[in-house]
Design a protein around this motif. Structure first.
Motif, PDB file in Angstrom:
ATOM      1  N   LYS A 194       8.929 -16.401 -31.985  1.00  0.00           N
ATOM      2  CA  LYS A 194       8.396 -15.164 -31.417  1.00  0.00           C
ATOM      3  C   LYS A 194       7.635 -14.427 -32.501  1.00  0.00           C
ATOM      4  N   GLY A 195       7.102 -13.276 -32.111  1.00  0.00           N
ATOM      5  CA  GLY A 195       6.460 -12.414 -33.093  1.00  0.00           C
ATOM      6  C   GLY A 195       5.026 -12.806 -33.373  1.00  0.00           C
ATOM      7  N   VAL A 196       4.477 -12.225 -34.434  1.00  0.00           N
ATOM      8  CA  VAL A 196       3.069 -12.403 -34.760  1.00  0.00           C
ATOM      9  C   VAL A 196       2.717 -13.857 -35.060  1.00  0.00           C
ATOM     10  N   PRO A 197       3.525 -14.621 -35.855  1.00  0.00           N
ATOM     11  CA  PRO A 197       3.148 -16.021 -36.104  1.00  0.00           C
ATOM     12  C   PRO A 197       2.993 -16.831 -34.824  1.00  0.00           C
ATOM     13  N   ALA A 198       3.932 -16.664 -33.877  1.00  0.00           N
ATOM     14  CA  ALA A 198       3.826 -17.383 -32.614  1.00  0.00           C
ATOM     15  C   ALA A 198       2.600 -16.925 -31.830  1.00  0.00           C
ATOM     16  N   GLY A 199       2.319 -15.619 -31.870  1.00  0.00           N
ATOM     17  CA  GLY A 199       1.150 -15.106 -31.172  1.00  0.00           C
ATOM     18  C   GLY A 199      -0.153 -15.644 -31.735  1.00  0.00           C
ATOM     19  N   LEU A 200      -0.225 -15.777 -33.062  1.00  0.00           N
ATOM     20  CA  LEU A 200      -1.439 -16.310 -33.687  1.00  0.00           C
ATOM     21  C   LEU A 200      -1.636 -17.784 -33.337  1.00  0.00           C
ATOM     22  N   LEU A 201      -0.539 -18.555 -33.337  1.00  0.00           N
ATOM     23  CA  LEU A 201      -0.653 -19.957 -32.946  1.00  0.00           C
ATOM     24  C   LEU A 201      -1.060 -20.081 -31.485  1.00  0.00           C
ATOM     25  N   MET A 202      -0.537 -19.185 -30.650  1.00  0.00           N
ATOM     26  CA  MET A 202      -0.934 -19.189 -29.250  1.00  0.00           C
ATOM     27  C   MET A 202      -2.432 -18.936 -29.117  1.00  0.00           C
ATOM     28  N   SER A 203      -2.954 -17.994 -29.908  1.00  0.00           N
ATOM     29  CA  SER A 203      -4.385 -17.686 -29.845  1.00  0.00           C
ATOM     30  C   SER A 203      -5.225 -18.889 -30.269  1.00  0.00           C
ATOM     31  N   MET A 204      -4.784 -19.563 -31.341  1.00  0.00           N
ATOM     32  CA  MET A 204      -5.514 -20.749 -31.802  1.00  0.00           C
ATOM     33  C   MET A 204      -5.454 -21.859 -30.762  1.00  0.00           C
ATOM     34  N   THR A 205      -4.292 -22.043 -30.143  1.00  0.00           N
ATOM     35  CA  THR A 205      -4.143 -23.067 -29.112  1.00  0.00           C
ATOM     36  C   THR A 205      -5.066 -22.807 -27.940  1.00  0.00           C
TER      37      THR A 205
END
Length: 484
Positions: A272-283
């Motif tokens: 969760k959190g910002v790291p997961a959100g950034l990976l989601m954006s890249m995906t």
């Protein structure tokens, strides 16, 4: 009977003591620099007890011992004492990393204090006298406050012991306040970072449902924290080759029509959190690029895995992803799965539910993973529900999980009772919340700006909070229009 001179001397000592204590209180209220407060603490400790010097030794959380402050009236000996004390602190830190062993901390701290006292007495010599008291923070020993003297007539009286303990307590308050301020600054910075991440994620999720002939869509992402790892997307894929003529000859990309194929994607980034959100954006960006190149579902997943493998490997995170394409001309739904929860297909004619699944590993798990694909023929009235594991892992007040069987029952009820995908979506979330029960209510953590105000109020709002990120996407195949 005390002489007038003795009374005057006692009065002067009391005035000096009050002045020093007042100065220490002022420092605690006014100084923003912890080092300045602790430096003043060592000075006040020696002055109040009539000693020649004072020292503050801290036990750090990482298991090291640190000479934090030293005050000594004898300037010629100060640097020598400092160097020898620092050597002792370094030696004990290397030999006795006691603070790392939390299980035996209560047993080892007294031994550490005794050993430290003996070593410091050795460097002061036979003429020196050393007295110390624990530095307590939340009833835990975090260091030692010392005073020392070489005066032969120096006596360690009960009043001096009390004064030293008083100063040590004030130093503990100063250290704890600084830790709390540091934690608050970090929390506020994290909250700001989360707000930014949440805004970015909100902007990336689809704002409206695409218009595709023969189907209607509904979707919702409910995150447990401000930034989650769940992801879904709708991508219209124009008919024909994506690059039928050179880019230099095209004024602009063709507009997708109602007959365009529609890619429906759902995924879940570990964490969760910002790291997961950034990976989601890249995906999201990479899936869109692959989809618009006209690749098959299996090829999209294969290209995505190879492109993201090195980044995911370094981050120790993986992504589950289900990629599907709906063709409005044939009503075929073709798909490939990278170890995501298989969507559930409710067939209106038979009222049976079938999972849609293919073989494939998590994105980022193995560099050369192979993915397969399959297709199903949808019929009018059919419903396909895409979901993340937050739905099936929700637990009730007895600790029982909803699991896939519970979701299938919820789909059966919702698809049988409601026509629109929006109503089906609302029903699924309502059934999940009903399963959890209202006894599972949690305190809502207030925003930092109002947190301090709410601490002094009795009204604290309560509402159910999701245990994990939960995303649902509902596809409903519309009935065929009646012939004129």
């Amino acid at each position: 009977m005390p002489s007038r001179a003795n009374k005057a001397e006692v009065g002067a000592d009391q005035q000096s003591m009050l002045y020093l204590l007042g100065g220490l209180a002022f420092a605690l209220r006014s100084f923003n620099n912890l080092n300045q407060i602790l430096e003043f603490t060592a000075f006040v400790a020696s002055q109040l007890t009539g000693a020649e010097g004072g020292a503050l030794v801290l036990f750090n959380p990482n298991g090291t011992i640190q000479l934090d402050q030293l005050h000594c009236f004898d300037l010629d000996r100060r640097e020598q004492i400092r160097a020898e004390m620092e050597q002792i602190a370094q030696a004990l830190s290397a030999q006795e990393p006691l603070l790392k062993l939390e299980g035996s901390l209560a047993v080892k701290i007294p031994a550490l204090e005794h050993l430290l006292d003996e070593r410091l007495r050795q460097i002061l010599g036979p003429d020196g006298r050393l007295f110390g008291t624990p530095l307590l923070i939340r009833n835990s020993v975090q260091g030692r406050l010392y005073v020392f003297s070489r005066q032969p007539n120096y006596h360690w009286t009960e009043p001096r012991q009390q004064l030293l303990r008083l100063v040590a307590d004030q130093a503990g308050v100063a250290i704890e306040n600084e830790r709390l301020r540091t934690a608050l600054r970090r929390r506020m910075a994290l909250e700001k970072e989360m707000e930014i991440g949440s805004y970015i994620q909100t902007q990336l999720l689809p704002r409206q449902y695409p218009q595709v002939r023969g189907i209607r869509l509904a979707a919702r992402c409910r995150v447990a924290s401000k930034v989650g790892g769940d992801y879904y997307d709708f991508i219209k894929i124009p008919r024909g080759p994506a690059s039928a003529e050179p880019a230099s000859n095209r004024a602009e990309p063709p507009e997708p029509s109602a007959d365009s194929r529609l890619a429906i994607v759902i995924g879940d980034v570990m964490g969760k959190g910002v790291p997961a959100g950034l990976l989601m954006s890249m995906t999201r960006a990479m899936v869109r690029a692959e989809a618009l190149n006209g690749h098959s579902p299996a090829r999209v997943l294969q290209h995505l895995n190879r492109a993201m493998y090195s980044d995911l490997k370094n981050s120790s995170r993986f992504i589950s992803l289900f990629y599907s394409e709906y063709d409005p001309c044939s009503r075929r739904l073709c798909f490939g799965n990278a170890a995501h929860n298989p969507p559930l297909w409710w067939q209106a004619r038979t009222r049976e539910i079938q999972p849609l699944d293919t073989e494939g590993a998590l994105i980022g798990l193995e560099e050369h993973s192979q993915y397969s694909e399959s297709c199903v023929q949808l019929q009018p009235g059919d419903v396909v529900v895409y979901y993340t594991d937050g739905y099936i892992e929700v637990a009730n007040t007895r600790g029982e999980r909803l699991e896939t069987a519970g979701l299938m029952d919820a789909i059966q009820r919702a698809a049988s009772c409601y026509e629109s995908p929006e109503e089906i979506l609302e029903s699924l979330f309502a059934q999940m919340d009903a399963f959890r029960g209202r006894q599972g209510v949690h305190f809502v953590v207030p925003e930092p700006a109002v947190e301090l105000e709410l601490l002094f109020r009795e009204e604290i709002s309560l509402r159910p909070m999701p245990v994990d990120d939960t995303t649902l996407v509902v596809l409903k195949v519309l009935p065929e229009p009646e012939a004129a």
